[in-house]
Write an enzyme that holds these catalytic residues in place. Structure first.
Site, PDB file in Angstrom:
ATOM      1  N   ILE A 151     -82.678 -25.381 -16.374  1.00 35.89           N
ATOM      2  CA  ILE A 151     -82.995 -24.111 -15.839  1.00 35.89           C
ATOM      3  C   ILE A 151     -81.477 -23.852 -14.680  1.00 35.89           C
ATOM      4  O   ILE A 151     -82.042 -23.143 -13.703  1.00 35.89           O
ATOM      5  CB  ILE A 151     -83.601 -25.352 -14.895  1.00 35.89           C
ATOM      6  N   GLY A 188     -81.278 -36.399 -15.793  1.00 40.22           N
ATOM      7  CA  GLY A 188     -81.509 -36.077 -16.222  1.00 40.22           C
ATOM      8  C   GLY A 188     -82.070 -34.065 -15.512  1.00 40.22           C
ATOM      9  O   GLY A 188     -80.605 -34.131 -15.927  1.00 40.22           O
ATOM     10  N   SER A 209     -91.607 -34.498 -14.119  1.00 34.24           N
ATOM     11  CA  SER A 209     -91.696 -36.340 -14.466  1.00 34.24           C
ATOM     12  C   SER A 209     -92.787 -36.112 -16.366  1.00 34.24           C
ATOM     13  O   SER A 209     -93.078 -37.265 -16.314  1.00 34.24           O
ATOM     14  CB  SER A 209     -94.148 -36.200 -13.580  1.00 34.24           C
ATOM     15  N   TYR A 265     -89.346 -40.497 -16.123  1.00 30.50           N
ATOM     16  CA  TYR A 265     -91.180 -40.349 -15.701  1.00 30.50           C
ATOM     17  C   TYR A 265     -91.933 -40.841 -16.723  1.00 30.50           C
ATOM     18  O   TYR A 265     -93.353 -40.995 -15.894  1.00 30.50           O
ATOM     19  CB  TYR A 265     -91.617 -39.902 -14.149  1.00 30.50           C
ATOM     20  N   ASP A 320     -82.887 -33.204 -13.207  1.00 28.27           N
ATOM     21  CA  ASP A 320     -81.690 -33.717 -10.971  1.00 28.27           C
ATOM     22  C   ASP A 320     -80.245 -34.197 -11.543  1.00 28.27           C
ATOM     23  O   ASP A 320     -79.471 -32.781 -10.872  1.00 28.27           O
ATOM     24  CB  ASP A 320     -82.445 -34.875 -10.932  1.00 28.27           C
TER      25      ASP A 320
HETATM   26  P1  ADP Z   1     -88.201 -36.721 -14.295  1.00 30.24           P
HETATM   27  O1  ADP Z   1     -87.863 -38.227 -13.470  1.00 30.24           O
HETATM   28  O2  ADP Z   1     -89.337 -35.918 -13.137  1.00 30.24           O
HETATM   29  O3  ADP Z   1     -88.935 -37.372 -15.434  1.00 30.24           O
HETATM   30  P2  ADP Z   1     -86.153 -35.922 -15.955  1.00 30.24           P
HETATM   31  O4  ADP Z   1     -85.318 -34.759 -15.874  1.00 30.24           O
HETATM   32  O5  ADP Z   1     -85.858 -36.940 -16.460  1.00 30.24           O
HETATM   33  O6  ADP Z   1     -87.625 -35.778 -14.838  1.00 30.24           O
HETATM   34  O7  ADP Z   1     -87.258 -34.903 -16.630  1.00 30.24           O
HETATM   35  C1  ADP Z   1     -88.205 -34.045 -16.324  1.00 30.24           C
HETATM   36  C2  ADP Z   1     -87.820 -32.486 -17.915  1.00 30.24           C
HETATM   37  O8  ADP Z   1     -86.859 -31.736 -17.355  1.00 30.24           O
HETATM   38  C3  ADP Z   1     -87.859 -33.211 -19.499  1.00 30.24           C
HETATM   39  O9  ADP Z   1     -88.920 -32.354 -20.057  1.00 30.24           O
HETATM   40  C4  ADP Z   1     -86.578 -33.275 -19.187  1.00 30.24           C
HETATM   41  O10 ADP Z   1     -86.184 -32.653 -20.801  1.00 30.24           O
HETATM   42  C5  ADP Z   1     -86.716 -31.700 -18.745  1.00 30.24           C
HETATM   43  N1  ADP Z   1     -84.758 -31.375 -18.805  1.00 30.24           N
HETATM   44  C6  ADP Z   1     -83.336 -32.422 -19.346  1.00 30.24           C
HETATM   45  N2  ADP Z   1     -82.451 -31.777 -18.220  1.00 30.24           N
HETATM   46  C7  ADP Z   1     -83.130 -30.098 -18.318  1.00 30.24           C
HETATM   47  C8  ADP Z   1     -82.314 -29.162 -17.753  1.00 30.24           C
HETATM   48  N3  ADP Z   1     -81.487 -28.657 -17.570  1.00 30.24           N
HETATM   49  N4  ADP Z   1     -83.160 -27.716 -17.762  1.00 30.24           N
HETATM   50  C9  ADP Z   1     -83.903 -27.687 -17.940  1.00 30.24           C
HETATM   51  N5  ADP Z   1     -85.175 -29.051 -18.033  1.00 30.24           N
HETATM   52  C10 ADP Z   1     -84.540 -30.049 -18.098  1.00 30.24           C
END
Ligand code: ADP
Length: 169
Positions: free
Chosen positions: A10, A31, A119, A123, A33
């Site tokens: 993203i 993740g 999430s 999460y 974030d």
């Molecule tokens: P949460 O704590 O809300 O679960 P995460 O970041 O661990 O947040 O995961 C939320 C989603 O984001 C997951 O499906 C993960 O695969 C996805 N994700 C991780 N890195 C990226 C990225 N760089 N771009 C888009 N989605 C991502």
């Protein structure tokens, strides 16, 4: 309004706003974030700190907005999804994360927005259930078609991509 599904990172998406699956502290995490703060640079974190100083932490289901720092997106909307424990109220909290992100986007004149699969990572929210909630929250948002030009669902992992692909057919 166009609904687009992509598989990827993203932080690379060109949109008026990308949404961050943040945690309540707004101080960064793992993740998506971590990826957003790494790619976006320190200004985003500075803005998050200022928001926390002003209003306290971001509660689950709520959203705040910062600039996009060094990202191609103009804004980052930070929202906090629920940690999955299997409690039915978590469905509503996840829907709220999408709905409050959309409200904030519309207030800021944003026309194109990209969402990660909130999430479904650290999460642990079940992916199918989360996708259904996400699509309902966005597609049933009142007058969404008049308010936004494009919504992009960005799936990082193949499993989420396949789920969204089926559901959007
Ligand atoms: P949460 O704590 O809300 O679960 P995460 O970041 O661990 O947040 O995961 C939320 C989603 O984001 C997951 O499906 C993960 O695969 C996805 N994700 C991780 N890195 C990226 C990225 N760089 N771009 C888009 N989605 C991502």
């Amino acid at each position: 309004m166009t609904v687009q599904l992509i598989r990827g990172d993203i932080t690379k998406v060109e949109a008026d706003a990308i949404v961050n699956a943040a945690n309540s502290s707004l101080l960064g995490g793992g993740g998506v974030d971590g990826a957003i703060h790494r790619a976006g640079g320190p200004n985003i974190l500075e803005e998050c700190r200022a928001i926390v100083a002003r209003q306290g932490k971001c509660k689950t289901g709520e959203a705040v907005i910062t600039s996009g720092g060094n990202l191609p997106a103009k804004y980052v909307i930070h929202t906090v999804g629920p940690v999955w424990n299997g409690n039915p109220k978590e469905d509503e909290l996840l829907a709220n994360a999408y709905i409050n992100s959309l409200k904030l986007a519309i207030e800021h004149g944003i026309k194109t927005i990209a969402f990660p699969n909130i999430s479904t990572g650290i999460y642990r929210f079940p992916k199918e259930r989360a996708a259904e909630i996400a699509l309902d929250a966005v597609l049933d948002f009142p007058m969404i078609g008049e308010k936004l030009d494009k919504v992009v669902f960005v799936c990082f992992d193949e499993e989420n991509f396949n789920i969204y692909n089926e559901m959007l057919k």
